[in-house]
Design a protein around this motif. Sequence first.
Motif, PDB file in Angstrom:
ATOM      1  N   ARG A  41     -38.398  48.354 -38.179  1.00 59.46           N
ATOM      2  CA  ARG A  41     -37.538  48.929 -37.145  1.00 59.46           C
ATOM      3  C   ARG A  41     -37.855  48.351 -35.772  1.00 59.46           C
ATOM      4  O   ARG A  41     -36.950  48.013 -35.001  1.00 59.46           O
ATOM      5  CB  ARG A  41     -37.684  50.443 -37.123  1.00 59.46           C
ATOM      6  CG  ARG A  41     -36.851  51.141 -38.170  1.00 59.46           C
ATOM      7  CD  ARG A  41     -36.814  52.643 -37.920  1.00 59.46           C
ATOM      8  NE  ARG A  41     -38.143  53.250 -37.935  1.00 59.46           N
ATOM      9  CZ  ARG A  41     -38.763  53.679 -39.029  1.00 59.46           C
ATOM     10  NH1 ARG A  41     -38.179  53.567 -40.197  1.00 59.46           N
ATOM     11  NH2 ARG A  41     -39.969  54.215 -38.939  1.00 59.46           N
ATOM     12  N   SER A  42     -39.142  48.230 -35.454  1.00 60.34           N
ATOM     13  CA  SER A  42     -39.484  47.704 -34.128  1.00 60.34           C
ATOM     14  C   SER A  42     -39.082  46.235 -34.004  1.00 60.34           C
ATOM     15  O   SER A  42     -38.597  45.809 -32.949  1.00 60.34           O
ATOM     16  CB  SER A  42     -40.971  47.887 -33.834  1.00 60.34           C
ATOM     17  OG  SER A  42     -41.756  47.156 -34.730  1.00 60.34           O
ATOM     18  N   PHE A  43     -39.253  45.454 -35.069  1.00 57.81           N
ATOM     19  CA  PHE A  43     -38.823  44.053 -35.014  1.00 57.81           C
ATOM     20  C   PHE A  43     -37.307  43.952 -34.880  1.00 57.81           C
ATOM     21  O   PHE A  43     -36.795  43.116 -34.127  1.00 57.81           O
ATOM     22  CB  PHE A  43     -39.283  43.270 -36.240  1.00 57.81           C
ATOM     23  CG  PHE A  43     -40.718  42.845 -36.177  1.00 57.81           C
ATOM     24  CD1 PHE A  43     -41.252  42.270 -35.040  1.00 57.81           C
ATOM     25  CD2 PHE A  43     -41.557  43.019 -37.269  1.00 57.81           C
ATOM     26  CE1 PHE A  43     -42.574  41.872 -34.981  1.00 57.81           C
ATOM     27  CE2 PHE A  43     -42.884  42.628 -37.224  1.00 57.81           C
ATOM     28  CZ  PHE A  43     -43.398  42.056 -36.072  1.00 57.81           C
ATOM     29  N   SER A  44     -36.569  44.804 -35.575  1.00 59.15           N
ATOM     30  CA  SER A  44     -35.107  44.748 -35.459  1.00 59.15           C
ATOM     31  C   SER A  44     -34.656  45.196 -34.071  1.00 59.15           C
ATOM     32  O   SER A  44     -33.696  44.649 -33.513  1.00 59.15           O
ATOM     33  CB  SER A  44     -34.436  45.588 -36.544  1.00 59.15           C
ATOM     34  OG  SER A  44     -34.720  46.957 -36.368  1.00 59.15           O
ATOM     35  N   ASN A  45     -35.359  46.193 -33.478  1.00 59.85           N
ATOM     36  CA  ASN A  45     -35.034  46.613 -32.113  1.00 59.85           C
ATOM     37  C   ASN A  45     -35.307  45.498 -31.113  1.00 59.85           C
ATOM     38  O   ASN A  45     -34.513  45.256 -30.196  1.00 59.85           O
ATOM     39  CB  ASN A  45     -35.828  47.859 -31.727  1.00 59.85           C
ATOM     40  CG  ASN A  45     -35.327  49.102 -32.417  1.00 59.85           C
ATOM     41  OD1 ASN A  45     -34.190  49.140 -32.899  1.00 59.85           O
ATOM     42  ND2 ASN A  45     -36.168  50.120 -32.490  1.00 59.85           N
ATOM     43  N   LYS A  47     -35.381  42.296 -31.766  1.00 61.83           N
ATOM     44  CA  LYS A  47     -34.394  41.242 -32.011  1.00 61.83           C
ATOM     45  C   LYS A  47     -33.051  41.600 -31.377  1.00 61.83           C
ATOM     46  O   LYS A  47     -32.421  40.760 -30.722  1.00 61.83           O
ATOM     47  CB  LYS A  47     -34.226  41.044 -33.516  1.00 61.83           C
ATOM     48  CG  LYS A  47     -33.247  39.979 -33.894  1.00 61.83           C
ATOM     49  CD  LYS A  47     -33.126  39.861 -35.393  1.00 61.83           C
ATOM     50  CE  LYS A  47     -32.049  38.876 -35.776  1.00 61.83           C
ATOM     51  NZ  LYS A  47     -31.853  38.827 -37.231  1.00 61.83           N
ATOM     52  N   ALA A  48     -32.613  42.850 -31.531  1.00 66.21           N
ATOM     53  CA  ALA A  48     -31.337  43.279 -30.936  1.00 66.21           C
ATOM     54  C   ALA A  48     -31.397  43.219 -29.413  1.00 66.21           C
ATOM     55  O   ALA A  48     -30.429  42.804 -28.754  1.00 66.21           O
ATOM     56  CB  ALA A  48     -31.000  44.690 -31.403  1.00 66.21           C
ATOM     57  N   GLU A  49     -32.529  43.611 -28.830  1.00 69.36           N
ATOM     58  CA  GLU A  49     -32.671  43.571 -27.376  1.00 69.36           C
ATOM     59  C   GLU A  49     -32.637  42.136 -26.850  1.00 69.36           C
ATOM     60  O   GLU A  49     -31.991  41.846 -25.835  1.00 69.36           O
ATOM     61  CB  GLU A  49     -33.973  44.245 -26.964  1.00 69.36           C
ATOM     62  CG  GLU A  49     -34.140  44.376 -25.476  1.00 69.36           C
ATOM     63  CD  GLU A  49     -35.398  45.142 -25.103  1.00 69.36           C
ATOM     64  OE1 GLU A  49     -35.906  44.912 -23.997  1.00 69.36           O
ATOM     65  OE2 GLU A  49     -35.859  45.959 -25.923  1.00 69.36           O
ATOM     66  N   VAL A  50     -33.298  41.242 -27.546  1.00 68.95           N
ATOM     67  CA  VAL A  50     -33.291  39.835 -27.134  1.00 68.95           C
ATOM     68  C   VAL A  50     -31.881  39.269 -27.238  1.00 68.95           C
ATOM     69  O   VAL A  50     -31.423  38.551 -26.341  1.00 68.95           O
ATOM     70  CB  VAL A  50     -34.301  39.016 -27.984  1.00 68.95           C
ATOM     71  CG1 VAL A  50     -34.086  37.531 -27.817  1.00 68.95           C
ATOM     72  CG2 VAL A  50     -35.717  39.389 -27.614  1.00 68.95           C
ATOM     73  N   GLU A  51     -31.173  39.600 -28.309  1.00 71.23           N
ATOM     74  CA  GLU A  51     -29.796  39.114 -28.455  1.00 71.23           C
ATOM     75  C   GLU A  51     -28.903  39.671 -27.361  1.00 71.23           C
ATOM     76  O   GLU A  51     -28.032  38.971 -26.842  1.00 71.23           O
ATOM     77  CB  GLU A  51     -29.259  39.481 -29.833  1.00 71.23           C
ATOM     78  CG  GLU A  51     -29.851  38.651 -30.947  1.00 71.23           C
ATOM     79  CD  GLU A  51     -29.382  39.086 -32.328  1.00 71.23           C
ATOM     80  OE1 GLU A  51     -28.646  40.090 -32.441  1.00 71.23           O
ATOM     81  OE2 GLU A  51     -29.762  38.418 -33.296  1.00 71.23           O
ATOM     82  N   ARG A  52     -29.092  40.954 -26.987  1.00 73.60           N
ATOM     83  CA  ARG A  52     -28.310  41.530 -25.889  1.00 73.60           C
ATOM     84  C   ARG A  52     -28.612  40.816 -24.588  1.00 73.60           C
ATOM     85  O   ARG A  52     -27.717  40.525 -23.798  1.00 73.60           O
ATOM     86  CB  ARG A  52     -28.614  43.019 -25.745  1.00 73.60           C
ATOM     87  CG  ARG A  52     -27.789  43.907 -26.641  1.00 73.60           C
ATOM     88  CD  ARG A  52     -27.896  45.354 -26.199  1.00 73.60           C
ATOM     89  NE  ARG A  52     -29.266  45.827 -26.104  1.00 73.60           N
ATOM     90  CZ  ARG A  52     -29.933  46.464 -27.051  1.00 73.60           C
ATOM     91  NH1 ARG A  52     -29.348  46.711 -28.183  1.00 73.60           N
ATOM     92  NH2 ARG A  52     -31.179  46.858 -26.853  1.00 73.60           N
ATOM     93  N   GLU A  53     -29.891  40.540 -24.339  1.00 75.52           N
ATOM     94  CA  GLU A  53     -30.274  39.846 -23.115  1.00 75.52           C
ATOM     95  C   GLU A  53     -29.694  38.438 -23.070  1.00 75.52           C
ATOM     96  O   GLU A  53     -29.222  37.984 -22.045  1.00 75.52           O
ATOM     97  CB  GLU A  53     -31.794  39.795 -22.961  1.00 75.52           C
ATOM     98  CG  GLU A  53     -32.408  41.098 -22.569  1.00 75.52           C
ATOM     99  CD  GLU A  53     -31.987  41.547 -21.189  1.00 75.52           C
ATOM    100  OE1 GLU A  53     -31.886  40.703 -20.279  1.00 75.52           O
ATOM    101  OE2 GLU A  53     -31.741  42.752 -21.031  1.00 75.52           O
ATOM    102  N   ILE A  54     -29.749  37.755 -24.197  1.00 74.90           N
ATOM    103  CA  ILE A  54     -29.193  36.400 -24.248  1.00 74.90           C
ATOM    104  C   ILE A  54     -27.700  36.458 -23.999  1.00 74.90           C
ATOM    105  O   ILE A  54     -27.147  35.654 -23.246  1.00 74.90           O
ATOM    106  CB  ILE A  54     -29.520  35.732 -25.597  1.00 74.90           C
ATOM    107  CG1 ILE A  54     -31.000  35.393 -25.666  1.00 74.90           C
ATOM    108  CG2 ILE A  54     -28.674  34.476 -25.798  1.00 74.90           C
ATOM    109  CD1 ILE A  54     -31.459  34.899 -27.021  1.00 74.90           C
ATOM    110  N   GLY A  55     -27.025  37.430 -24.606  1.00 73.54           N
ATOM    111  CA  GLY A  55     -25.585  37.594 -24.387  1.00 73.54           C
ATOM    112  C   GLY A  55     -25.287  37.944 -22.949  1.00 73.54           C
ATOM    113  O   GLY A  55     -24.336  37.432 -22.349  1.00 73.54           O
ATOM    114  N   ALA A  56     -26.098  38.824 -22.339  1.00 76.67           N
ATOM    115  CA  ALA A  56     -25.896  39.203 -20.948  1.00 76.67           C
ATOM    116  C   ALA A  56     -26.134  38.001 -20.037  1.00 76.67           C
ATOM    117  O   ALA A  56     -25.392  37.795 -19.064  1.00 76.67           O
ATOM    118  CB  ALA A  56     -26.826  40.351 -20.570  1.00 76.67           C
TER     119      ALA A  56
END
Length: 140
Positions: A41-45, A47-56
């Motif tokens: 769960r922490s790795f998926s969180n 990963k999702a945060e990094v993808e959001r940051e990259i998208g932002a």
Amino acid sequence: MFDIGFTELLLVGLVALMVLGPERLPGAVRTTGLWVGRLKRSFSNIKAEVEREIGADEIRRQLHNERILDLEREMKQSIMPPTSTTSSSTATPPPTENTASETADSTDAAVTPSPSPEVPPAAPVAEPAPTPRPDRSPEP
């Protein structure tokens, strides 16, 4: 990912049974499962945060590039007026028999640039009045 087969898992299970014993093995397996779940769960969180940051960051970069292009267009328009107005304003009619003062006035009029048309700012949009809710008293 780790390329662990059934035989390796069976071997690890037998060693764990020998080391921990039948009384503590179920609790150890349960605890191990909880920790593995938390890590996933922490790795998926993350990963999702990094993808959001990259998208932002990508969106910010695109907006910045659009602003630069808009500013560049405005600068070009302010430096060089549109070609359709410049070609008609620079063409002067052939001189006719006029007095000297009339010729000077027409020459001055042709030399002075016409003011560029400015676009008026957009009118602010009025927000609709909030409707009162029937289940609540109106707010002060």
